[in-house]
Design an enzyme around this catalytic site. Structure first.
Site, PDB file in Angstrom:
ATOM      1  N   CYS A  27       0.816  -1.226   0.000  1.00 43.49           N
ATOM      2  CA  CYS A  27       0.000   0.000   0.000  1.00 43.49           C
ATOM      3  C   CYS A  27       0.846   1.271   0.000  1.00 43.49           C
ATOM      4  CB  CYS A  27      -0.955   0.003   1.187  1.00 43.49           C
ATOM      5  SG  CYS A  27      -2.092  -1.387   1.129  1.00 43.49           S
ATOM      6  N   HIS A  45      -3.524   7.302   1.918  1.00 43.23           N
ATOM      7  CA  HIS A  45      -3.867   5.959   1.432  1.00 43.23           C
ATOM      8  C   HIS A  45      -5.296   5.669   1.892  1.00 43.23           C
ATOM      9  CE1 HIS A  45      -4.048   1.783   0.667  1.00 43.23           C
ATOM     10  NE2 HIS A  45      -3.860   1.384   1.907  1.00 43.23           N
ATOM     11  N   ASN A  93     -10.030  -0.331  -0.666  1.00 37.08           N
ATOM     12  CA  ASN A  93      -8.572  -0.276  -0.586  1.00 37.08           C
ATOM     13  C   ASN A  93      -7.972  -0.835  -1.878  1.00 37.08           C
ATOM     14  OD1 ASN A  93      -5.868  -0.551  -0.011  1.00 37.08           O
ATOM     15  ND2 ASN A  93      -6.165  -1.465   2.015  1.00 37.08           N
TER      16      ASN A  93
HETATM   17  O1  UT7 Z   1      -3.961  -0.999   3.485  1.00 33.91           O
HETATM   18  C1  UT7 Z   1      -3.078  -1.670   4.313  1.00 33.91           C
HETATM   19  C2  UT7 Z   1      -3.465  -1.673   5.681  1.00 33.91           C
HETATM   20  N1  UT7 Z   1      -4.732  -2.264   5.933  1.00 33.91           N
HETATM   21  C3  UT7 Z   1      -5.514  -1.641   6.752  1.00 33.91           C
HETATM   22  O2  UT7 Z   1      -5.211  -0.544   7.104  1.00 33.91           O
HETATM   23  C4  UT7 Z   1      -6.729  -2.338   7.285  1.00 33.91           C
HETATM   24  C5  UT7 Z   1      -6.713  -2.210   8.766  1.00 33.91           C
HETATM   25  N2  UT7 Z   1      -7.795  -2.830   9.462  1.00 33.91           N
HETATM   26  C6  UT7 Z   1      -9.095  -2.434   9.369  1.00 33.91           C
HETATM   27  O3  UT7 Z   1      -9.432  -1.592   8.565  1.00 33.91           O
HETATM   28  C7  UT7 Z   1     -10.076  -2.998  10.350  1.00 33.91           C
HETATM   29  O4  UT7 Z   1      -9.384  -3.705  11.342  1.00 33.91           O
HETATM   30  C8  UT7 Z   1     -11.140  -3.932   9.726  1.00 33.91           C
HETATM   31  C9  UT7 Z   1     -12.101  -3.112   8.903  1.00 33.91           C
HETATM   32  C10 UT7 Z   1     -10.466  -4.982   8.876  1.00 33.91           C
HETATM   33  C11 UT7 Z   1     -11.936  -4.621  10.832  1.00 33.91           C
HETATM   34  O5  UT7 Z   1     -12.505  -3.675  11.697  1.00 33.91           O
HETATM   35  P1  UT7 Z   1     -12.340  -3.826  13.273  1.00 33.91           P
HETATM   36  O6  UT7 Z   1     -13.112  -2.744  13.871  1.00 33.91           O
HETATM   37  O7  UT7 Z   1     -10.883  -3.892  13.569  1.00 33.91           O
HETATM   38  O8  UT7 Z   1     -13.067  -5.204  13.543  1.00 33.91           O
HETATM   39  P2  UT7 Z   1     -12.491  -6.525  14.213  1.00 33.91           P
HETATM   40  O9  UT7 Z   1     -11.535  -7.223  13.292  1.00 33.91           O
HETATM   41  O10 UT7 Z   1     -12.020  -6.222  15.598  1.00 33.91           O
HETATM   42  O11 UT7 Z   1     -13.819  -7.383  14.301  1.00 33.91           O
HETATM   43  C12 UT7 Z   1     -14.954  -6.968  15.067  1.00 33.91           C
HETATM   44  C13 UT7 Z   1     -16.072  -7.951  14.839  1.00 33.91           C
HETATM   45  C14 UT7 Z   1     -15.636  -9.412  14.962  1.00 33.91           C
HETATM   46  O12 UT7 Z   1     -16.705 -10.121  15.547  1.00 33.91           O
HETATM   47  P3  UT7 Z   1     -16.666 -10.517  17.101  1.00 33.91           P
HETATM   48  O13 UT7 Z   1     -15.438 -11.358  17.265  1.00 33.91           O
HETATM   49  O14 UT7 Z   1     -16.564  -9.210  17.841  1.00 33.91           O
HETATM   50  O15 UT7 Z   1     -17.952 -11.249  17.285  1.00 33.91           O
HETATM   51  C15 UT7 Z   1     -15.480  -9.860  13.542  1.00 33.91           C
HETATM   52  O16 UT7 Z   1     -15.673 -11.244  13.374  1.00 33.91           O
HETATM   53  O17 UT7 Z   1     -16.572  -7.815  13.508  1.00 33.91           O
HETATM   54  C16 UT7 Z   1     -16.585  -9.097  12.867  1.00 33.91           C
HETATM   55  N3  UT7 Z   1     -16.385  -8.895  11.433  1.00 33.91           N
HETATM   56  C17 UT7 Z   1     -17.394  -8.668  10.582  1.00 33.91           C
HETATM   57  N4  UT7 Z   1     -18.721  -8.581  10.773  1.00 33.91           N
HETATM   58  C18 UT7 Z   1     -19.485  -8.340   9.689  1.00 33.91           C
HETATM   59  C19 UT7 Z   1     -15.218  -8.871  10.737  1.00 33.91           C
HETATM   60  N5  UT7 Z   1     -15.461  -8.654   9.443  1.00 33.91           N
HETATM   61  C20 UT7 Z   1     -16.796  -8.523   9.324  1.00 33.91           C
HETATM   62  C21 UT7 Z   1     -17.645  -8.274   8.238  1.00 33.91           C
HETATM   63  N6  UT7 Z   1     -18.968  -8.174   8.468  1.00 33.91           N
HETATM   64  N7  UT7 Z   1     -17.192  -8.097   6.984  1.00 33.91           N
END
Ligand code: UT7
Length: 321
Positions: free
Chosen positions: A112, A248, A278
């Site tokens: 990225c 980004h 992204n």
């Molecule tokens: O470009 C290079 C760098 N990449 C990035 O910068 C991406 C960085 N990360 C992110 O943008 C975020 O971490 C995500 C968008 C990927 C995830 O958001 P988050 O607020 O960090 O969520 P999380 O991974 O902590 O997950 C929270 C909950 C989980 O459920 P439980 O365990 O709390 O029951 C996940 O299983 O959300 C769940 N979850 C989803 N739910 C519905 C994860 N993906 C999804 C989804 N739809 N697509």
């Protein structure tokens, strides 16, 4: 001698995948994706290679710069999803554009942050006096390495291309560039196969982006805050001297955190993540081109470009447009 951006261009493939489309593919909702990422849709390349996307972006940038393809003497192509293992996507693009003047052409792989790395490299070539007119590309077809059954990643990524023409100039353009990496974070964000490792997965079409999203998120916010400080300090500037943040486009919450650190109104932040998700190395030049073409970014404005991604890699460029 400086290097200066004289043209910008971008391209998004036609096919659109909305959050509602994804609701039918994995256990997710439009609301979750919007709230957690800001993404509404992403574009998917169908039967189009990365260098094909780049060709359109490059032609748009050349047209804005008033240059013909054979004026280019350097092509630097940032991508993590090249057409082939070799020749490089830069060489394939050179052929597509009909550049037959022997221009140097090579790829850069910094995920990225790839476009910032490419811009930093092109700037140094031009400042050294060895090259006069560079085509700097960020283009990706990430949809080929997305696991469409993994809701934690498949909602995030899309395909696209962005380009700039960078020319030698006595007038200041690129003011400074800052690029960094820390290779110890492989396990937080990677593709699980390559040519000399797990090649059978690559052959089976099972080489996918794997990410521990939450940990990457926290590192991104912290690291981007630091690169903003480093860039301002290197130029003896205050936060208020930045006209536009061109970040980004990974997640609206990461962008908001960086804007907050700069005490910057979101009115001065170019946000396109809602439109294409992204697109890794393509996202910064895509955002830049959008704001140049809709008239928000004007000649003379001071821009802060910044990115963070797999590697980890991170970097910034301070640009007088
Ligand atoms: O470009 C290079 C760098 N990449 C990035 O910068 C991406 C960085 N990360 C992110 O943008 C975020 O971490 C995500 C968008 C990927 C995830 O958001 P988050 O607020 O960090 O969520 P999380 O991974 O902590 O997950 C929270 C909950 C989980 O459920 P439980 O365990 O709390 O029951 C996940 O299983 O959300 C769940 N979850 C989803 N739910 C519905 C994860 N993906 C999804 C989804 N739809 N697509």
């Amino acid at each position: 001698m400086f290097s200066r951006i004289t043209g910008t261009g971008s391209y998004l493939p036609e096919k659109i995948l909305t959050n509602h489309d994804l609701e039918k593919m994995v256990d997710t909702t439009d609301q979750w994706i919007l709230e957690r990422t800001g993404i509404q849709k992403r574009h998917i390349a169908e039967n189009q290679t990365t260098s094909e996307l780049a060709e359109v972006a490059a032609l748009n940038a050349l047209e804005m710069a008033g240059k013909s393809a054979n004026d280019v003497d350097l092509i630097i192509f940032a991508t993590t999803t090249p057409d082939l293992i070799f020749p490089s996507s830069a060489c394939l693009l050179q052929k597509r554009l009909g550049i037959n003047n022997g221009a140097a052409a090579f790829d850069i792989q910094a995920v990225c942050t790839g476009f910032v790395y490419a811009l930093a490299t092109a700037d140094k070539f031009i400042r050294s006096g060895s090259h006069q007119c560079a085509l700097v590309i960020g283009a990706e077809t990430l949809s080929n390495i997305v696991d469409w059954s993994d809701r934690g990643t498949c909602v995030l990524f899309g395909d696209g291309a962005g380009a700039v023409v960078l020319e030698a100039s006595e007038e200041a353009g690129i003011l400074s560039t800052h690029i960094h990496a820390d290779g110890t974070f492989e396990d937080l964000l990677k593709v699980n196969a390559g040519v000399s490792s797990n090649y059978e997965r690559l052959k089976a079409g099972e080489a996918f982006i794997q990410m521990r999203g939450n940990e990457v998120f926290r590192m991104a916010v912290k690291t981007l805050g630091r690169i903003v400080d480093e860039t301002l300090a290197a130029n003896n500037l205050q936060k208020t001297d930045i006209d536009w943040l061109v970040p980004h486009q990974a997640n609206i919450r990461i962008i908001n955190a960086t804007a907050k650190k700069l005490k910057m109104s979101l009115d001065n932040v170019v946000i396109t993540v809602d439109q294409h998700g992204n697109t890794s190395g393509a996202s910064i030049p895509l955002a830049l081109d959008t704001a140049v073409r809709d008239g928000r970014i004007q000649r003379g404005d001071t821009l802060l470009l910044e990115g963070f991604g797999g590697g980890f890699t991170w970097g910034s460029a301070l640009v007088k447009f």
